[in-house]
Design a protein around this motif. Structure first.
Motif, PDB file in Angstrom:
ATOM      1  N   ALA A  21       0.850  -1.196   0.000  1.00 10.93           N
ATOM      2  CA  ALA A  21       0.000   0.000   0.000  1.00 10.93           C
ATOM      3  C   ALA A  21       0.880   1.239   0.000  1.00 10.93           C
ATOM      4  O   ALA A  21       2.027   1.200   0.440  1.00 10.93           O
ATOM      5  CB  ALA A  21      -0.896   0.002   1.233  1.00 10.93           C
ATOM      6  N   PRO A  22       0.368   2.354  -0.519  1.00  7.42           N
ATOM      7  CA  PRO A  22       1.154   3.590  -0.505  1.00  7.42           C
ATOM      8  C   PRO A  22       1.509   3.993   0.917  1.00  7.42           C
ATOM      9  O   PRO A  22       0.744   3.797   1.854  1.00  7.42           O
ATOM     10  CB  PRO A  22       0.227   4.613  -1.161  1.00  7.42           C
ATOM     11  CG  PRO A  22      -0.770   3.799  -1.933  1.00  7.42           C
ATOM     12  CD  PRO A  22      -0.943   2.524  -1.170  1.00  7.42           C
ATOM     13  N   PHE A  37       9.262   7.136  -4.048  1.00  7.89           N
ATOM     14  CA  PHE A  37       8.437   6.075  -4.624  1.00  7.89           C
ATOM     15  C   PHE A  37       7.286   5.717  -3.682  1.00  7.89           C
ATOM     16  O   PHE A  37       6.125   5.590  -4.096  1.00  7.89           O
ATOM     17  CB  PHE A  37       9.320   4.861  -4.895  1.00  7.89           C
ATOM     18  CG  PHE A  37       8.611   3.619  -5.337  1.00  7.89           C
ATOM     19  CD1 PHE A  37       8.239   3.444  -6.661  1.00  7.89           C
ATOM     20  CD2 PHE A  37       8.347   2.593  -4.427  1.00  7.89           C
ATOM     21  CE1 PHE A  37       7.608   2.276  -7.076  1.00  7.89           C
ATOM     22  CE2 PHE A  37       7.718   1.430  -4.836  1.00  7.89           C
ATOM     23  CZ  PHE A  37       7.347   1.266  -6.157  1.00  7.89           C
ATOM     24  N   GLU A  38       7.589   5.579  -2.407  1.00 10.65           N
ATOM     25  CA  GLU A  38       6.559   5.227  -1.430  1.00 10.65           C
ATOM     26  C   GLU A  38       5.563   6.365  -1.234  1.00 10.65           C
ATOM     27  O   GLU A  38       4.364   6.131  -1.067  1.00 10.65           O
ATOM     28  CB  GLU A  38       7.223   4.875  -0.094  1.00 10.65           C
ATOM     29  CG  GLU A  38       8.003   3.576  -0.126  1.00 10.65           C
ATOM     30  CD  GLU A  38       8.805   3.359   1.132  1.00 10.65           C
ATOM     31  OE1 GLU A  38       8.807   2.236   1.647  1.00 10.65           O
ATOM     32  OE2 GLU A  38       9.446   4.320   1.616  1.00 10.65           O
ATOM     33  N   THR A  44       5.452   6.589  -9.403  1.00 10.53           N
ATOM     34  CA  THR A  44       6.657   7.155 -10.007  1.00 10.53           C
ATOM     35  C   THR A  44       7.845   6.781  -9.134  1.00 10.53           C
ATOM     36  O   THR A  44       7.690   6.418  -7.963  1.00 10.53           O
ATOM     37  CB  THR A  44       6.584   8.692 -10.127  1.00 10.53           C
ATOM     38  OG1 THR A  44       6.407   9.258  -8.823  1.00 10.53           O
ATOM     39  CG2 THR A  44       5.436   9.121 -11.035  1.00 10.53           C
ATOM     40  N   TRP A  45       9.036   6.926  -9.694  1.00  8.89           N
ATOM     41  CA  TRP A  45      10.237   6.467  -9.010  1.00  8.89           C
ATOM     42  C   TRP A  45      10.881   7.599  -8.212  1.00  8.89           C
ATOM     43  O   TRP A  45      10.689   8.780  -8.504  1.00  8.89           O
ATOM     44  CB  TRP A  45      11.230   5.903 -10.031  1.00  8.89           C
ATOM     45  CG  TRP A  45      10.599   4.883 -10.914  1.00  8.89           C
ATOM     46  CD1 TRP A  45      10.217   5.044 -12.207  1.00  8.89           C
ATOM     47  CD2 TRP A  45      10.225   3.542 -10.552  1.00  8.89           C
ATOM     48  NE1 TRP A  45       9.628   3.899 -12.687  1.00  8.89           N
ATOM     49  CE2 TRP A  45       9.626   2.950 -11.697  1.00  8.89           C
ATOM     50  CE3 TRP A  45      10.333   2.779  -9.385  1.00  8.89           C
ATOM     51  CZ2 TRP A  45       9.150   1.644 -11.696  1.00  8.89           C
ATOM     52  CZ3 TRP A  45       9.859   1.471  -9.394  1.00  8.89           C
ATOM     53  CH2 TRP A  45       9.277   0.923 -10.532  1.00  8.89           C
ATOM     54  N   THR A  46      11.664   7.234  -7.224  1.00  8.26           N
ATOM     55  CA  THR A  46      12.406   8.191  -6.416  1.00  8.26           C
ATOM     56  C   THR A  46      13.399   8.945  -7.302  1.00  8.26           C
ATOM     57  O   THR A  46      14.169   8.335  -8.034  1.00  8.26           O
ATOM     58  CB  THR A  46      13.149   7.475  -5.277  1.00  8.26           C
ATOM     59  OG1 THR A  46      12.200   6.787  -4.453  1.00  8.26           O
ATOM     60  CG2 THR A  46      13.957   8.444  -4.436  1.00  8.26           C
ATOM     61  N   CYS A 123      16.681  -1.332  -3.241  1.00  7.23           N
ATOM     62  CA  CYS A 123      17.920  -1.097  -2.506  1.00  7.23           C
ATOM     63  C   CYS A 123      17.805   0.096  -1.568  1.00  7.23           C
ATOM     64  O   CYS A 123      18.304   0.071  -0.435  1.00  7.23           O
ATOM     65  CB  CYS A 123      19.071  -0.895  -3.492  1.00  7.23           C
ATOM     66  SG  CYS A 123      19.618  -2.421  -4.294  1.00  7.23           S
ATOM     67  N   LEU A 124      17.150   1.152  -2.022  1.00  6.29           N
ATOM     68  CA  LEU A 124      16.959   2.311  -1.141  1.00  6.29           C
ATOM     69  C   LEU A 124      16.100   1.944   0.067  1.00  6.29           C
ATOM     70  O   LEU A 124      16.385   2.358   1.199  1.00  6.29           O
ATOM     71  CB  LEU A 124      16.315   3.457  -1.919  1.00  6.29           C
ATOM     72  CG  LEU A 124      17.183   4.096  -3.018  1.00  6.29           C
ATOM     73  CD1 LEU A 124      16.383   5.134  -3.788  1.00  6.29           C
ATOM     74  CD2 LEU A 124      18.449   4.713  -2.424  1.00  6.29           C
ATOM     75  N   LYS A 125      15.047   1.173  -0.162  1.00  9.01           N
ATOM     76  CA  LYS A 125      14.204   0.715   0.949  1.00  9.01           C
ATOM     77  C   LYS A 125      15.000  -0.204   1.883  1.00  9.01           C
ATOM     78  O   LYS A 125      14.862  -0.130   3.113  1.00  9.01           O
ATOM     79  CB  LYS A 125      12.974  -0.017   0.409  1.00  9.01           C
ATOM     80  CG  LYS A 125      11.939   0.907  -0.229  1.00  9.01           C
ATOM     81  CD  LYS A 125      10.906   0.142  -1.041  1.00  9.01           C
ATOM     82  CE  LYS A 125      10.036  -0.768  -0.205  1.00  9.01           C
ATOM     83  NZ  LYS A 125       9.103  -0.009   0.661  1.00  9.01           N
ATOM     84  N   LEU A 126      15.833  -1.070   1.304  1.00  9.13           N
ATOM     85  CA  LEU A 126      16.624  -1.991   2.118  1.00  9.13           C
ATOM     86  C   LEU A 126      17.574  -1.212   3.023  1.00  9.13           C
ATOM     87  O   LEU A 126      17.672  -1.493   4.229  1.00  9.13           O
ATOM     88  CB  LEU A 126      17.407  -2.937   1.213  1.00  9.13           C
ATOM     89  CG  LEU A 126      18.268  -3.985   1.922  1.00  9.13           C
ATOM     90  CD1 LEU A 126      17.389  -4.998   2.648  1.00  9.13           C
ATOM     91  CD2 LEU A 126      19.175  -4.693   0.919  1.00  9.13           C
ATOM     92  N   VAL A 127      18.267  -0.232   2.471  1.00 11.88           N
ATOM     93  CA  VAL A 127      19.183   0.585   3.267  1.00 11.88           C
ATOM     94  C   VAL A 127      18.427   1.301   4.375  1.00 11.88           C
ATOM     95  O   VAL A 127      18.842   1.298   5.548  1.00 11.88           O
ATOM     96  CB  VAL A 127      19.914   1.598   2.360  1.00 11.88           C
ATOM     97  CG1 VAL A 127      20.644   2.649   3.207  1.00 11.88           C
ATOM     98  CG2 VAL A 127      20.899   0.885   1.448  1.00 11.88           C
ATOM     99  N   ARG A 128      17.305   1.920   4.021  1.00 13.38           N
ATOM    100  CA  ARG A 128      16.512   2.641   5.014  1.00 13.38           C
ATOM    101  C   ARG A 128      16.028   1.715   6.132  1.00 13.38           C
ATOM    102  O   ARG A 128      16.108   2.053   7.320  1.00 13.38           O
ATOM    103  CB  ARG A 128      15.326   3.300   4.285  1.00 13.38           C
ATOM    104  CG  ARG A 128      14.461   4.268   5.099  1.00 13.38           C
ATOM    105  CD  ARG A 128      13.297   3.603   5.831  1.00 13.38           C
ATOM    106  NE  ARG A 128      12.600   2.606   5.086  1.00 13.38           N
ATOM    107  CZ  ARG A 128      11.612   2.846   4.201  1.00 13.38           C
ATOM    108  NH1 ARG A 128      11.247   4.068   3.932  1.00 13.38           N
ATOM    109  NH2 ARG A 128      10.994   1.834   3.602  1.00 13.38           N
ATOM    110  N   ASP A 129      15.545   0.534   5.769  1.00 18.02           N
ATOM    111  CA  ASP A 129      15.015  -0.386   6.772  1.00 18.02           C
ATOM    112  C   ASP A 129      16.116  -0.961   7.661  1.00 18.02           C
ATOM    113  O   ASP A 129      15.919  -1.134   8.864  1.00 18.02           O
ATOM    114  CB  ASP A 129      14.244  -1.509   6.088  1.00 18.02           C
ATOM    115  CG  ASP A 129      12.942  -1.026   5.463  1.00 18.02           C
ATOM    116  OD1 ASP A 129      12.539   0.127   5.726  1.00 18.02           O
ATOM    117  OD2 ASP A 129      12.327  -1.795   4.694  1.00 18.02           O
TER     118      ASP A 129
END
Length: 439
Positions: A21-22, A37-38, A44-46, A123-129
């Motif tokens: 979900a957004p 993106f989120e 659309t992309w980051t 990858c951006l989400k992985l780094v953030r998480d």
């Protein structure tokens, strides 16, 4: 292709542990700052500026070295090159306080092709998480694993929406000659960081039905990759990633194996990152996610399509990190053994063939002890040899008894498919040290 219902999509999200979900505009789950993106629900992309803002926030919130033992991940960003259009090429590092003699270094290369953006978002989400994870499991992971991320290795292609770089180079066909600034940046990371695992993220866009599954994986097929590294890569691709993706709801298959037994790709081309990384003494894996809609729901909802592509890449990435944490000692030992064997030289060199090609159809020869370059040949080969960290003697002799000895042969031997210069193979004193026969 299976039919995807709303219930199936929801179940996949729950199993994957990824929000389809957004994200709310004020912040992500658990206080995590959302990506661009989120914020837009995957439609659309980051952007590059949003990526810079996200990384700046993560670095500023990261504990300094004096507080690294408090359980929080430390995030750093370093510039490793510049694209053809002058954009920064950056390496993100996420690390904790190590409790093992040598943490497994896992490198994610997240978007060699600019028109395949879902890997970068994952990858951006992985780094953030990882940076936000304060759980005991998250802390244990980063005690054993150092995460290296090239989130945007082709920023010019990303901005233009093109597969190639601004110079028209297919980055994933550039890891032998290393002639583009983007390829040199990736090679610099491979040479200096020496990752034990390299995870290459891609998307595929072929007519429906050409591949029977929406997620694909593959290991290095080049026969010059050490057998123990290939065996671990097969385990990572088939047994770990190939199990995690179906558990999350997506069927998975081997890249290159199409319907009706057709071989569509996935060969031993040493210019491809998964093969080049294996030659660089790493356990390498390729993951490809279907870019086209795989359901009527996705055709009707671009955001759902984008979120599925990113979620699938995240599932595969986390499977890689789990294996790194669980099999770290074995992986590190295999990498060291491969490098040590290369330093001592000898053995055969393969100029074609693959691990799925009958041996009788493979060109294999004893490894020369060295290659002699002419001054003109040295001028042609200098950039590639330097990028690979290959030592050249003052008399323009390149010995193969060095870590990148197999790549030296593939760069200089007259029989090599992608040789960059003319060189003369030099036999070893007293005969060849190799055990391979010409066939």
């Amino acid at each position: 292709m299976r039919a995807w219902t709303a219930r199936t999509v929801l179940a996949m999200a729950l199993v994957a542990g990824v929000a389809l979900a957004p994200a709310p505009p004020g912040g992500g789950r658990g206080g995590r700052v959302p990506t661009g993106f989120e914020r837009r629900g995957g439609t659309t992309w980051t952007t590059l500026s949003q990526e810079r803002d996200l990384l700046r926030d993560l670095v500023s919130a990261s504990p300094g070295p004096e507080r690294a033992g408090w359980g929080a991940a430390r995030v750093t960003v370093s510039r490793v090159g510049t694209s053809a259009r002058g954009r920064a090429l950056e390496l993100i590092t996420v690390a904790g306080t190590s409790t093992v003699p040598e943490p497994v270094r896992v490198l994610f290369v997240c978007g060699q092709h600019g028109d395949e953006p879902a890997g970068r978002e994952a990858c951006l989400k992985l780094v953030r998480d990882l940076a936000a994870d304060r759980s005991p499991a998250g802390r244990r992971l980063l005690e054993r694993v150092t995460v290296l991320v090239l989130a945007t290795p082709n920023p010019d292609g990303l901005v233009a929406g093109t597969r190639t770089t601004a110079e028209g180079v297919d980055l994933n066909r550039g890891h032998v000659a290393v002639s583009s600034p983007e390829a040199r940046a990736i090679r610099r990371v491979l040479r200096e960081a020496r990752p034990h695992i390299v995870h290459d993220l891609h998307e595929f866009d072929v007519p429906t039905g050409t591949y029977p599954t929406p997620t694909l994986y593959l290991w290095p097929r080049n026969l010059n990759v050490a057998p123990e590294l290939r065996s671990l890569a097969v385990e990572l691709a088939r047994d770990r990633i190939g199990t995690a993706l179906p558990a999350a709801g997506w069927a998975a298959g081997v890249y290159g194996e199409g319907t009706a037994g057709r071989q569509l790709g996935g060969d031993a081309d040493e210019r491809l990152l998964r093969n080049a990384a294996g030659l660089n003494h790493a356990v390498a894996v390729l993951v490809e996610i279907a870019r086209r809609p795989i359901s009527a729901l996705e055709r009707a909802d671009p955001g759902l399509l984008g979120r599925r592509r990113v979620a699938a890449h995240l599932v595969a990435a986390r499977a890689t990190l789990r294996m790194a944490a669980e099999r770290g000692d074995t992986i590190v030992a295999a990498v060291h053994a491969s490098r040590e064997r290369a330093v001592h030289g000898g053995g055969p060199v393969y100029f074609d063939g693959a691990d799925n090609v009958p041996v009788g159809r493979t060109a294999v020869a004893p490894m020369p002890c060295a290659y002699r370059l002419t001054p003109a040949g040295y001028a042609d080969a200098w950039a590639a040899l330097t990028a690979h960290g290959i030592r050249v003697e003052p008399d323009l002799r390149v010995e193969t008894a060095q870590p990148a000895g197999a790549m030296a042969a593939l760069l200089l031997d007259p029989r090599a498919r992608f040789a960059v210069a003319e060189a003369t193979p030099l036999p070893c004193a007293g005969g060849s040290p190799a055990t391979g026969d010409e066939s």
